[in-house]
Design an enzyme around this catalytic site. Structure first.
Site, PDB file in Angstrom:
ATOM      1  N   GLY A 201      -7.873   8.755   2.705  1.00 38.92           N
ATOM      2  CA  GLY A 201      -7.679   9.315   1.361  1.00 38.92           C
ATOM      3  C   GLY A 201      -8.535  10.563   1.160  1.00 38.92           C
ATOM      4  O   GLY A 201      -8.067  11.569   0.607  1.00 38.92           O
TER       5      GLY A 201
ATOM      6  N   ASN B 139      -1.638   0.963   6.520  1.00 38.84           N
ATOM      7  CA  ASN B 139      -1.172   0.107   7.618  1.00 38.84           C
ATOM      8  C   ASN B 139      -0.336  -1.020   7.039  1.00 38.84           C
ATOM      9  O   ASN B 139      -0.592  -1.479   5.917  1.00 38.84           O
ATOM     10  CB  ASN B 139      -2.378  -0.587   8.274  1.00 38.84           C
ATOM     11  CG  ASN B 139      -2.964   0.214   9.422  1.00 38.84           C
ATOM     12  OD1 ASN B 139      -2.344   1.129   9.950  1.00 38.84           O
ATOM     13  ND2 ASN B 139      -4.164  -0.167   9.813  1.00 38.84           N
TER      14      ASN B 139
ATOM     15  N   ALA C   7     -11.526   6.868   4.105  1.00 40.29           N
ATOM     16  CA  ALA C   7     -11.527   7.915   5.128  1.00 40.29           C
ATOM     17  C   ALA C   7     -10.231   8.738   5.078  1.00 40.29           C
ATOM     18  O   ALA C   7     -10.269   9.971   4.948  1.00 40.29           O
ATOM     19  CB  ALA C   7     -11.734   7.284   6.499  1.00 40.29           C
TER      20      ALA C   7
ATOM     21  N   LYS D  73       4.996   1.258  13.943  1.00 41.83           N
ATOM     22  CA  LYS D  73       3.557   1.187  13.667  1.00 41.83           C
ATOM     23  C   LYS D  73       3.143  -0.269  13.475  1.00 41.83           C
ATOM     24  O   LYS D  73       2.066  -0.690  13.916  1.00 41.83           O
ATOM     25  CB  LYS D  73       3.229   2.028  12.428  1.00 41.83           C
ATOM     26  CG  LYS D  73       1.750   2.056  12.028  1.00 41.83           C
ATOM     27  CD  LYS D  73       0.932   2.941  12.937  1.00 41.83           C
ATOM     28  CE  LYS D  73      -0.569   2.783  12.835  1.00 41.83           C
ATOM     29  NZ  LYS D  73      -1.177   3.033  11.554  1.00 41.83           N
TER      30      LYS D  73
HETATM   31  O1  PAF Z   1      -5.569  -0.079  12.144  1.00 45.15           O
HETATM   32  C1  PAF Z   1      -6.021   0.718  12.987  1.00 45.15           C
HETATM   33  O2  PAF Z   1      -7.198   0.716  13.346  1.00 45.15           O
HETATM   34  C2  PAF Z   1      -5.074   1.760  13.561  1.00 45.15           C
HETATM   35  O3  PAF Z   1      -3.826   1.642  12.927  1.00 45.15           O
HETATM   36  C3  PAF Z   1      -4.882   1.694  15.090  1.00 45.15           C
HETATM   37  C4  PAF Z   1      -3.679   2.546  15.470  1.00 45.15           C
HETATM   38  C5  PAF Z   1      -4.680   0.281  15.573  1.00 45.15           C
HETATM   39  C6  PAF Z   1      -6.032   2.363  15.812  1.00 45.15           C
HETATM   40  O4  PAF Z   1      -7.252   1.723  15.692  1.00 45.15           O
END
Ligand code: PAF
Length: 298
Positions: free
Chosen positions: A12, A93, A10, A174
């Site tokens: 990318g 992430n 998504a 984050k």
């Molecule tokens: O991993 C995820 O889904 C996102 O980083 C977050 C910010 C938790 C939102 O769903």
């Protein structure tokens, strides 16, 4: 620029389309073996070369948007060596993937990025941009520090993009969000917004306190109240979302836990800090993953 996006999921695909719309020569490297990747977006169809050796050789920039645990294998699986001048940008992430990319960090300019744009692929060839966000880019090595011009390139394609002089700080913030939202929503199979309910308050408070202690030990500036407010703001802003780990657990896919809570635990251990609440969530997700693995072996 000649840009290769590794991992047209998504996020990318969103960047591939926006950068192509902006006039760049964009190719992708995806799992499907077809020589082209087509994606419907806003009633138009976008076409990209897929898995072409020439696109690796000629890339000025390789944007890696696969999950953290896939970064090393995705780079290793390229059909051509990466040119030492090619800029590598990792956008995913979690933290810790830099430790897996080996010698590239010595040779190539490397950047790290984090984005809050929301994107969703209802099918393998359709993309929906579900929420406007912000992207932060920063250097992972000295050569990467000379690539600040990329802020303008990315900002022109999909604003807002900011250059962060200490991207590690943004990535830890984050990481804190992901340490709270991802395992809890995965274990309880609930949308992010459920975490605003009173029954989650005590555990969330303890999780944030642990993360903030580790951040302080890592010399990352953190204010407990502000971090708590930020995490609840993300819970509210993404209340209807199913977090990425929620979806991974639902579909019994390998999760990013080793690069989210696992990274926090490795850092806590290094500093001799106990993080029992995060340990429990980590063990819970690992147990789920092991159950699927043993079922797959049957
Ligand atoms: O991993 C995820 O889904 C996102 O980083 C977050 C910010 C938790 C939102 O769903």
């Amino acid at each position: 620029m000649n840009i290769l996006v590794i991992g047209p999921g998504a996020i990318g695909s969103l960047w591939a389309i926006k950068l192509q719309q902006d006039g760049h020569q964009v190719a992708v490297f995806g799992r499907q073996t077809d020589s082209e990747y087509q994606c419907q977006f806003d009633e138009s169809c976008y076409t990209f070369n897929n898995r072409q050796a020439d696109d690796v050789t000629h890339a000025d920039l390789i944007l890696v948007t696969v999950k953290a645990w896939q970064v090393a294998s995705a780079l290793d699986s390229l059909p051509q060596p990466i040119n030492p001048d090619t800029i590598i940008m990792l956008m995913h992430n979690g933290m810790g993937s830099l430790d897996t990319i080996g010698s590239l960090l010595q040779t190539n300019p490397v950047l790290l990025a984090t984005t809050t744009h929301g994107a969703f692929k209802p099918s393998s060839s359709q993309l929906i941009h579900t929420g406007q966000g912000e992207t932060l880019i920063g250097a992972a090595n000295a050569q990467g520090g000379r690539c600040q011009f990329l802020r303008d390139v990315f900002d022109h394609a999909l604003p807002a993009v900011h250059w962060h002089p200490q991207i590690e700080h943004a990535l830890w913030r984050k990481l804190a969000v992901n340490c709270v939202i991802n395992p809890l929503t995965a274990i309880h199979q609930c949308p992010n917004g459920e975490l605003a309910r009173p029954e989650y308050q005590a555990i969330i408070t303890r999780l944030i306190a642990e993360v903030s202690t580790v951040m302080t030990a890592e010399s990352i500036p953190v204010n407990l109240e502000q971090l708590t407010a930020h995490i609840y703001q993300v819970i509210h802003a993404t209340s209807k979302n199913q977090s990425s780990m929620h979806q991974d657990v639902y579909y019994r896919r390998k999760t990013e836990i080793d690069f989210i809570t696992g990274y926090l635990i490795r850092s806590a251990t290094k500093h001799g800090i106990a993080v029992p609440e995060n340990d429990t969530l980590y063990q819970h997700i690992k147990t789920l993953e092991q159950q699927w693995e043993s079922l797959n072996e049957l």
